[in-house]
Design a protein around this motif. Sequence first.
Motif, PDB file in Angstrom:
ATOM      1  N   ALA A  73       0.865  -1.190   0.000  1.00 22.05           N
ATOM      2  CA  ALA A  73       0.000   0.000   0.000  1.00 22.05           C
ATOM      3  C   ALA A  73       0.892   1.227   0.000  1.00 22.05           C
ATOM      4  O   ALA A  73       2.116   1.130   0.105  1.00 22.05           O
ATOM      5  CB  ALA A  73      -0.913  -0.002   1.219  1.00 22.05           C
ATOM      6  N   HIS A  75       2.490   4.674   1.651  1.00 21.19           N
ATOM      7  CA  HIS A  75       3.016   4.912   2.996  1.00 21.19           C
ATOM      8  C   HIS A  75       1.942   5.407   3.952  1.00 21.19           C
ATOM      9  O   HIS A  75       1.975   5.116   5.150  1.00 21.19           O
ATOM     10  CB  HIS A  75       4.167   5.927   2.944  1.00 21.19           C
ATOM     11  CG  HIS A  75       5.450   5.364   2.428  1.00 21.19           C
ATOM     12  ND1 HIS A  75       6.366   4.738   3.236  1.00 21.19           N
ATOM     13  CD2 HIS A  75       5.972   5.322   1.175  1.00 21.19           C
ATOM     14  CE1 HIS A  75       7.410   4.340   2.520  1.00 21.19           C
ATOM     15  NE2 HIS A  75       7.186   4.685   1.261  1.00 21.19           N
ATOM     16  N   VAL A  77      -1.221   4.684   3.985  1.00 21.89           N
ATOM     17  CA  VAL A  77      -2.289   3.726   4.272  1.00 21.89           C
ATOM     18  C   VAL A  77      -1.737   2.678   5.240  1.00 21.89           C
ATOM     19  O   VAL A  77      -1.857   2.809   6.445  1.00 21.89           O
ATOM     20  CB  VAL A  77      -2.859   3.116   2.971  1.00 21.89           C
ATOM     21  CG1 VAL A  77      -3.947   2.089   3.278  1.00 21.89           C
ATOM     22  CG2 VAL A  77      -3.440   4.217   2.096  1.00 21.89           C
ATOM     23  N   VAL A  78      -1.064   1.651   4.691  1.00 26.97           N
ATOM     24  CA  VAL A  78      -0.446   0.668   5.586  1.00 26.97           C
ATOM     25  C   VAL A  78       0.836   0.121   4.951  1.00 26.97           C
ATOM     26  O   VAL A  78       1.238  -0.996   5.195  1.00 26.97           O
ATOM     27  CB  VAL A  78      -1.459  -0.457   5.945  1.00 26.97           C
ATOM     28  CG1 VAL A  78      -1.734  -1.358   4.737  1.00 26.97           C
ATOM     29  CG2 VAL A  78      -0.993  -1.263   7.159  1.00 26.97           C
ATOM     30  N   HIS A  80       3.931   1.722   5.140  1.00 28.61           N
ATOM     31  CA  HIS A  80       5.149   2.255   5.773  1.00 28.61           C
ATOM     32  C   HIS A  80       5.616   1.260   6.833  1.00 28.61           C
ATOM     33  O   HIS A  80       5.130   1.261   7.965  1.00 28.61           O
ATOM     34  CB  HIS A  80       4.880   3.620   6.389  1.00 28.61           C
ATOM     35  CG  HIS A  80       6.112   4.312   6.878  1.00 28.61           C
ATOM     36  ND1 HIS A  80       7.113   4.738   6.019  1.00 28.61           N
ATOM     37  CD2 HIS A  80       6.532   4.630   8.135  1.00 28.61           C
ATOM     38  CE1 HIS A  80       8.077   5.302   6.729  1.00 28.61           C
ATOM     39  NE2 HIS A  80       7.753   5.244   8.016  1.00 28.61           N
ATOM     40  N   SER A  81       6.561   0.408   6.460  1.00 31.33           N
ATOM     41  CA  SER A  81       6.987  -0.682   7.338  1.00 31.33           C
ATOM     42  C   SER A  81       8.194  -0.281   8.177  1.00 31.33           C
ATOM     43  O   SER A  81       8.840   0.747   7.941  1.00 31.33           O
ATOM     44  CB  SER A  81       7.324  -1.916   6.504  1.00 31.33           C
ATOM     45  OG  SER A  81       8.475  -1.658   5.724  1.00 31.33           O
ATOM     46  N   THR A 266       2.399   3.263  -4.157  1.00 36.73           N
ATOM     47  CA  THR A 266       2.709   2.145  -3.267  1.00 36.73           C
ATOM     48  C   THR A 266       4.170   2.210  -2.848  1.00 36.73           C
ATOM     49  O   THR A 266       5.050   2.506  -3.666  1.00 36.73           O
ATOM     50  CB  THR A 266       2.426   0.810  -3.979  1.00 36.73           C
ATOM     51  OG1 THR A 266       1.029   0.738  -4.287  1.00 36.73           O
ATOM     52  CG2 THR A 266       2.799  -0.377  -3.111  1.00 36.73           C
TER      53      THR A 266
END
Length: 389
Positions: A73, A75, A77-78, A80-81, A266
């Motif tokens: 996704a 950064h 949204v979900v 950004h790890s 993404t």
Amino acid sequence: MPFDLSSRLAERRAAHLYRQRPLLESPQGVRVVVDGQPLLAFCNNDYLGLASHPAVIEAFAEGARQWGVGGGASHLVVGHSSPHHALEEALAEFTGRPRALLLSSGYMANLGTVTALVGQGDTVLEDRLNHASLLDAGLLSGARFSRYLHNDIESLGSRLAKAEGNTLVVTDGVFSMDGDLAELPALCAKAREHGAWVMVDDAHGFGCLGRNGGGIVEHFGLNVDQVPVLIGTLGKAFGTAGAFVAGSEELIESLIQFARPYIYTTSQPPAVACATLRSLQLLQGEHWRRERLAQLIAQFRLGVSALGLNLMDSPTPIQPILVGSSERALGLSAALRRRGILVTAIRPPTVPRGTARLRVTLSALHSEDDVNQLLEALQQALRELPEGE
């Protein structure tokens, strides 16, 4: 037919400007297989030889095992790890700045940053030889856009005197087709006189310039006040992929809010960030790579001068040999390839008309023998291709 594409393509072929994609059939390195032919390559941007480094490969593989192979996704949204975040923190420390922001490409970083910072009623001033992504960003920003003469502080000053609104001065750190350095201290001083911000795209400087590989800002001893916006790419000396922007807390938060190429893309695979973290450690710790580059650059420049070729003024791994016509540049490139050497011919519109060149790039993985082989092949190619042909 509403779009006469055939004629456009035919015109490009006739002008010796047609571009074709070489097919790389081996890992990136100084010895490659291209279109089925083993070649000694002098045309990639893997300046420190990290693209195929075993430790970087292992970090990538371990990252894929732990985090999978996709960002999943954007950064915001979900996507950004933890590896992305850790890399941003490491890049901020590396550049000596409060924050850094990771993006998926240098083109995106430049486009997103310029268009987020300026718009209608503002001014963007750019060096005439800036990378295409910077020029496109200036044009698309909606701000008043003007290009000053290359590395000409007086030309910049005359445009700054006429600037309106928020003013952003944008330059490459190392100019990608000429290999020379921006006159950054004088440029920053002139910008400060007029209350303008300076943005530097140091795609080709990071890893190669500065005592610790910190690029042109470290090379000249400049700080975040003098260069508020610093861009770096990760697909060159870092050997991986992506880009980053480094600067103040307010700058990075503003980009997160307003940089459309960041917001609506993404994220890169977390494994790439894992690999880049490892390459950053190697870039900082293995000073011999920059020392080797300096030795090879000196050797190459001395050898080319002895051949009487027109070598452009560059202290960097980018060593362009000015040829003139596109036809002659292509002829010399082909003659080198017949001798097992891969050097790209750079032609308009990438460079101005009449300044086609062979763009030689050196890597820390090249040896002195490799450079001697290139010099010998150049000498033979010149004999094969008469002057003016």
